[in-house]
Motif scaffolding. Structure first.
Motif, PDB file in Angstrom:
ATOM      1  N   GLY A   1       0.798  -1.211   0.000  1.00 59.92           N
ATOM      2  CA  GLY A   1       0.000   0.000   0.000  1.00 59.92           C
ATOM      3  C   GLY A   1       0.832   1.263   0.000  1.00 59.92           C
ATOM      4  O   GLY A   1       0.297   2.368   0.108  1.00 59.92           O
ATOM      5  N   ARG A   2       2.155   1.122  -0.165  1.00 58.97           N
ATOM      6  CA  ARG A   2       3.064   2.270  -0.112  1.00 58.97           C
ATOM      7  C   ARG A   2       3.821   2.487  -1.416  1.00 58.97           C
ATOM      8  O   ARG A   2       4.566   3.469  -1.537  1.00 58.97           O
ATOM      9  N   TYR A   3       3.664   1.568  -2.375  1.00 57.67           N
ATOM     10  CA  TYR A   3       4.490   1.606  -3.571  1.00 57.67           C
ATOM     11  C   TYR A   3       3.644   1.655  -4.837  1.00 57.67           C
ATOM     12  O   TYR A   3       2.554   1.082  -4.909  1.00 57.67           O
ATOM     13  N   ASP A   4       4.205   2.323  -5.838  1.00 57.68           N
ATOM     14  CA  ASP A   4       3.660   2.302  -7.188  1.00 57.68           C
ATOM     15  C   ASP A   4       4.692   1.669  -8.106  1.00 57.68           C
ATOM     16  O   ASP A   4       5.893   1.962  -8.006  1.00 57.68           O
ATOM     17  N   THR A   5       4.240   0.791  -8.988  1.00 57.63           N
ATOM     18  CA  THR A   5       5.125   0.228 -10.011  1.00 57.63           C
ATOM     19  C   THR A   5       5.207   1.245 -11.137  1.00 57.63           C
ATOM     20  O   THR A   5       4.230   1.487 -11.844  1.00 57.63           O
ATOM     21  N   VAL A   6       6.362   1.866 -11.306  1.00 54.25           N
ATOM     22  CA  VAL A   6       6.501   2.950 -12.285  1.00 54.25           C
ATOM     23  C   VAL A   6       7.164   2.498 -13.586  1.00 54.25           C
ATOM     24  O   VAL A   6       7.125   3.224 -14.573  1.00 54.25           O
ATOM     25  N   HIS A   7       7.747   1.290 -13.571  1.00 54.67           N
ATOM     26  CA  HIS A   7       8.398   0.821 -14.806  1.00 54.67           C
ATOM     27  C   HIS A   7       8.620  -0.680 -14.725  1.00 54.67           C
ATOM     28  O   HIS A   7       9.102  -1.194 -13.707  1.00 54.67           O
ATOM     29  N   VAL A   8       8.262  -1.375 -15.794  1.00 53.88           N
ATOM     30  CA  VAL A   8       8.612  -2.779 -15.987  1.00 53.88           C
ATOM     31  C   VAL A   8       9.229  -2.889 -17.366  1.00 53.88           C
ATOM     32  O   VAL A   8       8.570  -2.650 -18.377  1.00 53.88           O
ATOM     33  N   GLY A   9      10.499  -3.215 -17.434  1.00 61.03           N
ATOM     34  CA  GLY A   9      11.209  -3.256 -18.694  1.00 61.03           C
ATOM     35  C   GLY A   9      10.874  -4.469 -19.532  1.00 61.03           C
ATOM     36  O   GLY A   9      10.185  -5.396 -19.095  1.00 61.03           O
ATOM     37  N   LYS A  10      11.385  -4.467 -20.734  1.00 63.67           N
ATOM     38  CA  LYS A  10      11.200  -5.560 -21.679  1.00 63.67           C
ATOM     39  C   LYS A  10      12.510  -6.310 -21.865  1.00 63.67           C
ATOM     40  O   LYS A  10      13.567  -5.882 -21.422  1.00 63.67           O
ATOM     41  N   GLY A  11      12.431  -7.422 -22.563  1.00 67.85           N
ATOM     42  CA  GLY A  11      13.632  -8.163 -22.910  1.00 67.85           C
ATOM     43  C   GLY A  11      13.941  -9.294 -21.959  1.00 67.85           C
ATOM     44  O   GLY A  11      13.221  -9.559 -21.000  1.00 67.85           O
ATOM     45  N   TYR A  12      15.042  -9.977 -22.239  1.00 65.39           N
ATOM     46  CA  TYR A  12      15.451 -11.141 -21.451  1.00 65.39           C
ATOM     47  C   TYR A  12      15.802 -10.729 -20.027  1.00 65.39           C
ATOM     48  O   TYR A  12      15.406 -11.371 -19.056  1.00 65.39           O
ATOM     49  N   PHE A  13      16.583  -9.655 -19.891  1.00 69.89           N
ATOM     50  CA  PHE A  13      16.884  -9.076 -18.587  1.00 69.89           C
ATOM     51  C   PHE A  13      16.052  -7.810 -18.432  1.00 69.89           C
ATOM     52  O   PHE A  13      16.084  -6.931 -19.286  1.00 69.89           O
ATOM     53  N   LYS A  14      15.325  -7.707 -17.334  1.00 68.85           N
ATOM     54  CA  LYS A  14      14.387  -6.603 -17.142  1.00 68.85           C
ATOM     55  C   LYS A  14      14.776  -5.744 -15.947  1.00 68.85           C
ATOM     56  O   LYS A  14      15.356  -6.236 -14.971  1.00 68.85           O
ATOM     57  N   VAL A  15      14.401  -4.481 -16.033  1.00 71.34           N
ATOM     58  CA  VAL A  15      14.510  -3.562 -14.907  1.00 71.34           C
ATOM     59  C   VAL A  15      13.093  -3.243 -14.441  1.00 71.34           C
ATOM     60  O   VAL A  15      12.235  -2.873 -15.245  1.00 71.34           O
ATOM     61  N   VAL A  16      12.848  -3.395 -13.138  1.00 68.20           N
ATOM     62  CA  VAL A  16      11.561  -3.062 -12.531  1.00 68.20           C
ATOM     63  C   VAL A  16      11.804  -1.991 -11.480  1.00 68.20           C
ATOM     64  O   VAL A  16      12.674  -2.151 -10.606  1.00 68.20           O
ATOM     65  N   ARG A  17      11.034  -0.911 -11.562  1.00 69.60           N
ATOM     66  CA  ARG A  17      11.180   0.203 -10.616  1.00 69.60           C
ATOM     67  C   ARG A  17       9.913   0.346  -9.783  1.00 69.60           C
ATOM     68  O   ARG A  17       8.814   0.483 -10.331  1.00 69.60           O
ATOM     69  N   LEU A  18      10.092   0.311  -8.473  1.00 75.41           N
ATOM     70  CA  LEU A  18       9.002   0.448  -7.520  1.00 75.41           C
ATOM     71  C   LEU A  18       9.250   1.721  -6.706  1.00 75.41           C
ATOM     72  O   LEU A  18      10.268   1.825  -6.005  1.00 75.41           O
ATOM     73  N   ARG A  19       8.333   2.678  -6.797  1.00 76.71           N
ATOM     74  CA  ARG A  19       8.537   3.968  -6.129  1.00 76.71           C
ATOM     75  C   ARG A  19       7.724   4.044  -4.843  1.00 76.71           C
ATOM     76  O   ARG A  19       6.522   3.796  -4.835  1.00 76.71           O
ATOM     77  N   LYS A  20       8.412   4.383  -3.771  1.00 80.64           N
ATOM     78  CA  LYS A  20       7.777   4.543  -2.459  1.00 80.64           C
ATOM     79  C   LYS A  20       7.081   5.905  -2.401  1.00 80.64           C
ATOM     80  O   LYS A  20       7.685   6.937  -2.681  1.00 80.64           O
ATOM     81  N   ARG A  21       5.831   5.887  -2.028  1.00 79.22           N
ATOM     82  CA  ARG A  21       5.073   7.131  -2.013  1.00 79.22           C
ATOM     83  C   ARG A  21       5.626   8.092  -0.961  1.00 79.22           C
ATOM     84  O   ARG A  21       6.031   7.674   0.126  1.00 79.22           O
ATOM     85  N   PRO A  22       5.647   9.378  -1.290  1.00 78.89           N
ATOM     86  CA  PRO A  22       6.140  10.368  -0.324  1.00 78.89           C
ATOM     87  C   PRO A  22       5.318  10.362   0.945  1.00 78.89           C
ATOM     88  O   PRO A  22       4.124  10.035   0.941  1.00 78.89           O
ATOM     89  N   ALA A  23       5.969  10.740   2.036  1.00 80.87           N
ATOM     90  CA  ALA A  23       5.252  10.824   3.309  1.00 80.87           C
ATOM     91  C   ALA A  23       4.218  11.931   3.253  1.00 80.87           C
ATOM     92  O   ALA A  23       4.439  12.982   2.641  1.00 80.87           O
TER      93      ALA A  23
END
Length: 212
Positions: free
Chosen positions: A188-210
């Motif tokens: 309940g504190r994070y937004d998924t802001v990016h899920v990359g493509k390809g064999y190796f992926k980068v996933v970015r999870l952003r913690k909501r500001p206080a």
């Protein structure tokens, strides 16, 4: 069922890999690693890299960042320390032996936490994510790069079948993207802001500001 921790077994695998890890993975992992580092540097000056290994990523950070690295394997860190010294990587402020599931840092210490090619191998990924969350400042990001399987991929059953073989050499083939995004949603504190493509992926999870 209780989680079985084979940290000593992992250390033995990594001790072997440390001798030739760079020769195998330097170019293979570079794209995803650079993408993850760029995202981390954009979050702020204080960055933790979990699973820093032999330090393949350390030269990618900008000189104005303050980077700490943690890894389970002392053998890997010895290689990383030699890189820091030989390349003059002054932005690297420390490298330490540490379990990703039991981080020895205070709460809300870092602007970004990266975990590069390690989340699929820790004994309890959700516990590791909980620890990343604990040490991350509000507004910061958890940035994962790894071999991740799309949930709807037609080849997903094949990767699952190959998982036991991959595990024996310190690799993973069947870790689903959904495992990360589901964790983020549950907090309940994070937004998924990016899920990359390809064999190796980068996933970015952003913690909501206080909240003010």
């Amino acid at each position: 069922m209780p989680v079985t921790y084979d940290l000593e077994g992992q250390k033995r695998v990594y001790a072997t890999w440390a001798k030739f890890y760079d020769k195998v993975y330097l170019r293979l992992l570079a794209r995803a690693q650079r993408e993850a580092v760029t995202a981390a540097c954009a979050c702020g000056p204080d960055i933790l890299e979990i699973g820093v290994g032999t330090g393949l990523t350390l030269a990618y950070f900008t000189p104005d960042r303050r980077v700490l690295g943690a890894d389970l394997s002392l053998d890997m860190l010895k290689v990383a320390n030699r890189k820091v010294a030989s390349q003059g990587l002054k932005h690297v402020k420390g490298l330490m032996v540490m379990d990703a599931c039991r981080l020895g840092f205070g709460d809300e210490r870092f602007d970004a936490v990266t975990a590069q090619f390690v989340i699929t191998l820790v004994p309890n990924p959700e516990q590791a994510l909980d620890e990343m969350d604990r040490v991350l400042k509000p507004g910061g990001e958890i940035i994962i790069s790894s071999r991740l399987v799309d949930d709807s991929a037609l080849t997903a059953p094949l990767w699952t079948a190959l998982a036991p073989i991959a595990k024996a050499i310190g690799w993973s083939t069947d870790f689903k993207v959904r495992r990360l995004t589901d964790w983020a949603a549950r907090t309940g504190r994070y937004d998924t802001v990016h899920v990359g493509k390809g064999y190796f992926k980068v996933v970015r999870l952003r913690k909501r500001p206080a909240k003010a």
